[in-house]
Design a protein around this motif. Structure first.
Motif, PDB file in Angstrom:
ATOM      1  N   LEU A   1      14.419  24.936  98.955  1.00  0.00           N
ATOM      2  CA  LEU A   1      15.110  24.731  97.692  1.00  0.00           C
ATOM      3  C   LEU A   1      14.421  25.493  96.570  1.00  0.00           C
ATOM      4  O   LEU A   1      15.071  26.090  95.718  1.00  0.00           O
ATOM      5  CB  LEU A   1      15.162  23.236  97.373  1.00  0.00           C
ATOM      6  CG  LEU A   1      15.806  22.854  96.036  1.00  0.00           C
ATOM      7  CD1 LEU A   1      17.261  23.316  96.002  1.00  0.00           C
ATOM      8  CD2 LEU A   1      15.705  21.351  95.802  1.00  0.00           C
ATOM      9  N   ARG A   2      13.095  25.513  96.597  1.00  0.00           N
ATOM     10  CA  ARG A   2      12.351  26.201  95.548  1.00  0.00           C
ATOM     11  C   ARG A   2      12.628  27.698  95.572  1.00  0.00           C
ATOM     12  O   ARG A   2      12.877  28.311  94.532  1.00  0.00           O
ATOM     13  CB  ARG A   2      10.859  25.938  95.722  1.00  0.00           C
ATOM     14  CG  ARG A   2       9.988  26.613  94.656  1.00  0.00           C
ATOM     15  CD  ARG A   2       8.533  26.255  94.849  1.00  0.00           C
ATOM     16  NE  ARG A   2       7.707  26.900  93.839  1.00  0.00           N
ATOM     17  CZ  ARG A   2       6.396  26.763  93.763  1.00  0.00           C
ATOM     18  NH1 ARG A   2       5.761  25.976  94.645  1.00  0.00           N
ATOM     19  NH2 ARG A   2       5.714  27.391  92.820  1.00  0.00           N
ATOM     20  N   ASN A   3      12.602  28.298  96.783  1.00  0.00           N
ATOM     21  CA  ASN A   3      12.883  29.734  96.885  1.00  0.00           C
ATOM     22  C   ASN A   3      14.319  30.051  96.495  1.00  0.00           C
ATOM     23  O   ASN A   3      14.599  31.084  95.882  1.00  0.00           O
ATOM     24  CB  ASN A   3      12.610  30.222  98.313  1.00  0.00           C
ATOM     25  CG  ASN A   3      11.134  30.281  98.631  1.00  0.00           C
ATOM     26  OD1 ASN A   3      10.293  30.361  97.731  1.00  0.00           O
ATOM     27  ND2 ASN A   3      10.801  30.223  99.914  1.00  0.00           N
ATOM     28  N   THR A   4      15.233  29.155  96.863  1.00  0.00           N
ATOM     29  CA  THR A   4      16.630  29.374  96.505  1.00  0.00           C
ATOM     30  C   THR A   4      16.798  29.389  94.989  1.00  0.00           C
ATOM     31  O   THR A   4      17.487  30.254  94.437  1.00  0.00           O
ATOM     32  CB  THR A   4      17.515  28.272  97.119  1.00  0.00           C
ATOM     33  OG1 THR A   4      17.406  28.317  98.538  1.00  0.00           O
ATOM     34  CG2 THR A   4      18.965  28.465  96.709  1.00  0.00           C
ATOM     35  N   MET A   5      16.169  28.464  94.309  1.00  0.00           N
ATOM     36  CA  MET A   5      16.266  28.407  92.857  1.00  0.00           C
ATOM     37  C   MET A   5      15.633  29.640  92.215  1.00  0.00           C
ATOM     38  O   MET A   5      16.155  30.177  91.227  1.00  0.00           O
ATOM     39  CB  MET A   5      15.591  27.143  92.340  1.00  0.00           C
ATOM     40  CG  MET A   5      16.221  25.847  92.844  1.00  0.00           C
ATOM     41  SD  MET A   5      17.926  25.616  92.306  1.00  0.00           S
ATOM     42  CE  MET A   5      17.652  25.296  90.568  1.00  0.00           C
ATOM     43  N   GLN A   6      14.537  30.113  92.775  1.00  0.00           N
ATOM     44  CA  GLN A   6      13.845  31.267  92.201  1.00  0.00           C
ATOM     45  C   GLN A   6      14.624  32.561  92.398  1.00  0.00           C
ATOM     46  O   GLN A   6      14.577  33.459  91.553  1.00  0.00           O
ATOM     47  CB  GLN A   6      12.451  31.395  92.809  1.00  0.00           C
ATOM     48  CG  GLN A   6      11.483  30.306  92.378  1.00  0.00           C
ATOM     49  CD  GLN A   6      10.130  30.426  93.047  1.00  0.00           C
ATOM     50  OE1 GLN A   6       9.967  31.130  94.063  1.00  0.00           O
ATOM     51  NE2 GLN A   6       9.131  29.747  92.489  1.00  0.00           N
ATOM     52  N   LYS A   7      15.339  32.670  93.518  1.00  0.00           N
ATOM     53  CA  LYS A   7      16.049  33.900  93.834  1.00  0.00           C
ATOM     54  C   LYS A   7      17.498  33.905  93.337  1.00  0.00           C
ATOM     55  O   LYS A   7      18.208  34.891  93.527  1.00  0.00           O
ATOM     56  CB  LYS A   7      16.034  34.137  95.350  1.00  0.00           C
ATOM     57  CG  LYS A   7      14.648  34.405  95.913  1.00  0.00           C
ATOM     58  CD  LYS A   7      14.712  34.674  97.407  1.00  0.00           C
ATOM     59  CE  LYS A   7      13.321  34.978  97.961  1.00  0.00           C
ATOM     60  NZ  LYS A   7      13.355  35.243  99.423  1.00  0.00           N
ATOM     61  N   SER A   8      17.925  32.820  92.720  1.00  0.00           N
ATOM     62  CA  SER A   8      19.297  32.733  92.234  1.00  0.00           C
ATOM     63  C   SER A   8      19.458  33.494  90.926  1.00  0.00           C
ATOM     64  O   SER A   8      18.483  33.757  90.212  1.00  0.00           O
ATOM     65  CB  SER A   8      19.704  31.267  92.037  1.00  0.00           C
ATOM     66  OG  SER A   8      19.690  30.564  93.263  1.00  0.00           O
ATOM     67  N   HIS A   9      20.703  33.827  90.628  1.00  0.00           N
ATOM     68  CA  HIS A   9      21.053  34.458  89.356  1.00  0.00           C
ATOM     69  C   HIS A   9      21.677  33.401  88.445  1.00  0.00           C
ATOM     70  O   HIS A   9      22.477  32.573  88.888  1.00  0.00           O
ATOM     71  CB  HIS A   9      22.038  35.611  89.576  1.00  0.00           C
ATOM     72  CG  HIS A   9      21.472  36.756  90.352  1.00  0.00           C
ATOM     73  ND1 HIS A   9      21.427  36.765  91.731  1.00  0.00           N
ATOM     74  CD2 HIS A   9      20.920  37.928  89.941  1.00  0.00           C
ATOM     75  CE1 HIS A   9      20.875  37.894  92.136  1.00  0.00           C
ATOM     76  NE2 HIS A   9      20.560  38.614  91.084  1.00  0.00           N
ATOM     77  N   TYR A  10      21.327  33.468  87.153  1.00  0.00           N
ATOM     78  CA  TYR A  10      21.788  32.483  86.192  1.00  0.00           C
ATOM     79  C   TYR A  10      22.476  33.178  85.021  1.00  0.00           C
ATOM     80  O   TYR A  10      22.150  34.316  84.675  1.00  0.00           O
ATOM     81  CB  TYR A  10      20.616  31.637  85.667  1.00  0.00           C
ATOM     82  CG  TYR A  10      19.878  30.885  86.748  1.00  0.00           C
ATOM     83  CD1 TYR A  10      20.230  29.574  87.073  1.00  0.00           C
ATOM     84  CD2 TYR A  10      18.832  31.478  87.448  1.00  0.00           C
ATOM     85  CE1 TYR A  10      19.563  28.875  88.060  1.00  0.00           C
ATOM     86  CE2 TYR A  10      18.152  30.787  88.442  1.00  0.00           C
ATOM     87  CZ  TYR A  10      18.520  29.490  88.749  1.00  0.00           C
ATOM     88  OH  TYR A  10      17.864  28.802  89.731  1.00  0.00           O
TER      89      TYR A  10
END
Length: 684
Positions: free
Chosen positions: A134-143
């Motif tokens: 979950l942490r990596n997903t949040m870090q690699k997401s675009h906002y």
């Protein structure tokens, strides 16, 4: 070969300005060619951002050409059913695509279609979903966060009334919208919308939580047998739309392929429109050639509900989404609508069958007005719809259709075919039959009326491409209404004919000649007769549209349009519209903008003319040009930094000689109406 109309290619290319600076001007002024297909059947203030946002998303994060499904390709909008089938068939017979250049070998694709599709697809996306924390997903997401503000500058009647016993606007004239987005490789998407219309209160009355409309959705893709899971607000687009089609749909127009619906299935709902969507949860479960889509929703609707003998009676349902006046506040979220059902589909090679079951229940009894034309209208608190649909492709012919039944009442069918008789000639034929007592709450399909029912029609279309520069589109739609309808107290009929000739300079400009003839029958009063008579009502439209890119910095666009309105025994009117657009972009693409000056002269609202106007990102304006006067607007976009963009818009309408503009609560004293709009976007 079914060649997509060149103007649709051009408008979609306008979305890729951030990919290549040289294409910024040549494509930006053509976006309206897609959107003007909607305006003739939708309200002028309808939000069309869901299509533009979806395409932009695929530009930033393209879909995998070797993994994309039929629904993924259909979501791109501009591909025809024949082209989608040929894409999938080529991949099945020849193996995975090794290069996007291989698209040139797919049957039904020419060079321009290939170049357009290449912008939305990529090859062999690495599959790391299962290994992501979950942490990596949040870090690699675009906002992304976007805030939009707008208001009419002149004082309107509804804001000046202080008498609490009169209808008035309870809030400020400010319009505010906020969009929040998170995206991880198109596999995890989170969307949040907040919207306040002009006149709606903010943190007051029924809006004690601030905005009138909050919307949120979470999409998860490709988790085992679950191809898609959506929690929150979602849309379902199934079959030909006879039972269930949420969100926007295309009406009749020069883009003939829109007649054959391409059901995308389950989608997160991201629009600011406050009606025709589901609030709940749904998922697509796929195994081998089968897919199963259960869904459940609890929708809160606006409407007039009264207590009668201890029972709740629903007199009207208001789908506008406005909560500005005391009456609209009373109507706000007054009706509970419970929806559940399922869709089952089987697909193998070029054959697809599906079945849909939908149950809709209200917490009140719907009672239509006691009028003769409402004899077959829905009455009750529960409705069940069932139906089946199909599509099949063989050679260069695509067959499609759907049949639906509202249990205890009527039937509806829609069937047609699309065929390429020659590489330069394509035909489309569609037959629809909607009984007057066919009931539905979420249907959207080809129709002359705004609601689906009480209609029979035969649509025939032809598109001819004598060369890559010339396109000629024609269609004729003949329809009838077996029972009474609004403004027609007897069975009636009509026709809709369109002919459009386009000459295209690829990457440079285009010239379009268009004629449209529409005939319907409506009531007319004869003083010598006690009853209403049926009179022919004719609307003719002629248009010349010219667009040209002068160089890498400047582009122009000109239009001349004439409207003719005729109704037997009553009136004959004419209207004209002329406008000139000028578009500009700096060489480094940090600043760009456009301006329009328009003159219009129509004798009344009956001879009105609609025209698309460029706006801030994800917004679209379709104002009515009515009366005699001038209208002008200017847009500017400033790329403040790599992550930050600003937009500004100012528009003004001048009607010399009139004492007021608008009516009722929107009335403005004087001959001028102006509005301003500001928008900020930040991405990281």
């Amino acid at each position: 070969m079914f060649s997509k109309r060149h103007t649709l290619w051009a408008c979609l290319l306008s979305l890729v300005f951030f990919k290549a600076q040289a294409q910024r001007l040549e494509d930006a002024f053509m976006e309206e060619q897609l959107l003007e297909q909607l305006v003739e059947d939708l309200a002028p203030d309808m939000d069309v951002s869901e299509i533009l946002e979806r395409l932009r998303q695929y530009l930033i994060r393209p879909i995998d050409l070797n993994k994309a499904t039929e629904q993924d390709f259909a979501a791109l909008v501009f591909l025809t059913p024949l082209q989608i089938n040929n894409l999938l068939l080529h991949r099945q017979q020849s193996g995975q695509y090794l290069s996007t250049l291989e698209l040139q070998a797919v049957d039904g694709f020419d060079l321009q279609t290939v170049r357009l599709l290449q912008r939305f697809v990529r090859l062999n996306t690495p599959s790391e979903w299962q290994r992501q924390s979950l942490r990596n997903t949040m870090q690699k997401s675009h906002y992304e966060i976007m805030v939009r503000y707008g208001r009419v500058l002149e004082a309107q009647q509804g804001y000046q009334i202080t008498d609490e016993n009169r209808s008035r606007y309870l809030g400020s004239p400010d319009r505010v919208a906020v969009r929040l987005r998170m995206n991880y490789e198109n596999r995890l998407e989170v969307a949040v919308n907040m919207n306040k219309h002009a006149g709606e209160p903010f943190f007051r009355y029924e809006q004690r939580y601030g905005f009138d409309f909050y919307s949120a959705s979470v999409l998860i893709k490709d988790v085992g047998i679950f191809k898609r899971i959506v929690v929150g607000d979602y849309a379902l687009q199934l079959g030909q739309g006879l039972i269930l089609w949420n969100g926007l749909h295309f009406g009749k127009g020069a883009w003939m392929a829109s007649v054959a619906r391409q059901g995308v299935g389950l989608l997160p709902y991201k629009s600011l429109n406050q009606s025709n969507f589901m609030r709940g949860a749904s998922a697509v479960i796929a195994q081998h050639n089968w897919s199963f889509t259960p869904f459940i929703a609890w929708n809160k609707l606006n409407g007039n509900v009264i207590e009668l003998d201890g029972q709740r009676e629903i007199r009207t349902i208001n789908y506008s989404g406005y909560s500005r006046t005391p009456t609209e506040q009373d109507y706000r979220r007054a009706i509970n609508q419970y929806v559940y059902g399922t869709n089952i589909a089987y697909q193998r090679n070029r054959v697809k069958f599906g079945a849909t079951w939908l149950s809709t229940t209200f917490d009140g009894y719907i009672q239509p007005n006691d009028e003769l034309r409402n004899r077959f209208a829905f009455e009750g608190n529960q409705l069940t719809n069932v139906g089946v649909y199909y599509n099949y492709t063989f050679g260069n012919t695509y067959l499609y259709g759907e049949a639906a039944h509202s249990l205890g009442s009527g039937y509806a069918t829609n069937n047609g075919f699309m065929a390429s008789l020659h590489p330069k000639l394509t035909v489309v034929v569609n037959h629809r039959y909607y009984e007057a007592n066919y009931h539905q709450f979420f249907a959207q399909s080809i129709s002359e009326l705004s609601t689906l029912g009480n209609e029979r029609g035969l649509y025939t279309g032809l598109m001819y491409h004598p060369s890559r520069k010339i396109e000629w589109v024609n269609y004729l739609d003949a329809f009838s209404f077996p029972w009474l309808r609004f403004r027609a107290d007897a069975p009636s009929s009509g026709v809709d004919f369109l002919s459009q000739l386009s000459y295209i300079w690829y990457k440079q400009g285009r010239l379009i000649f268009r004629f449209r003839h529409r005939l319907r029958q409506e009531n007319v009063t004869d003083p010598t007769r006690p009853e209403s008579l049926q009179a022919d009502m004719i609307r003719n439209q002629g248009r010349i549209d010219f667009q040209y890119k002068l160089n890498e910095i400047w582009a122009i666009r000109s239009r001349a349009e004439v409207s003719y309105y005729f109704k037997e025994l009553t009136s004959r009117e004419f209207g004209v519209l002329f406008f000139q657009d000028l578009l500009w972009s700096s060489r480094n693409n940090k600043v760009s903008g456009n301006v329009r000056l328009a003159y219009f002269n129509t004798e009344s609202f009956d001879s009105r003319i609609y025209a698309y106007e460029q706006d801030v990102l994800y917004a679209a304006s379709f104002p009515v040009y009515s009366g005699t006067g001038w209208r002008s607007y200017a847009n500017v976009r400033w790329r403040v930094s790599r992550r930050t963009d600003l937009w500004a818009r100012y528009a003004i309408t001048k009607l010399p000689g009139v004492e007021s503009i608008g009516s009722q609560l929107d009335r403005i004293e004087g001959d001028q109406r102006s509005e301003v709009k500001l928008q900020l976007r930040y991405r990281w």
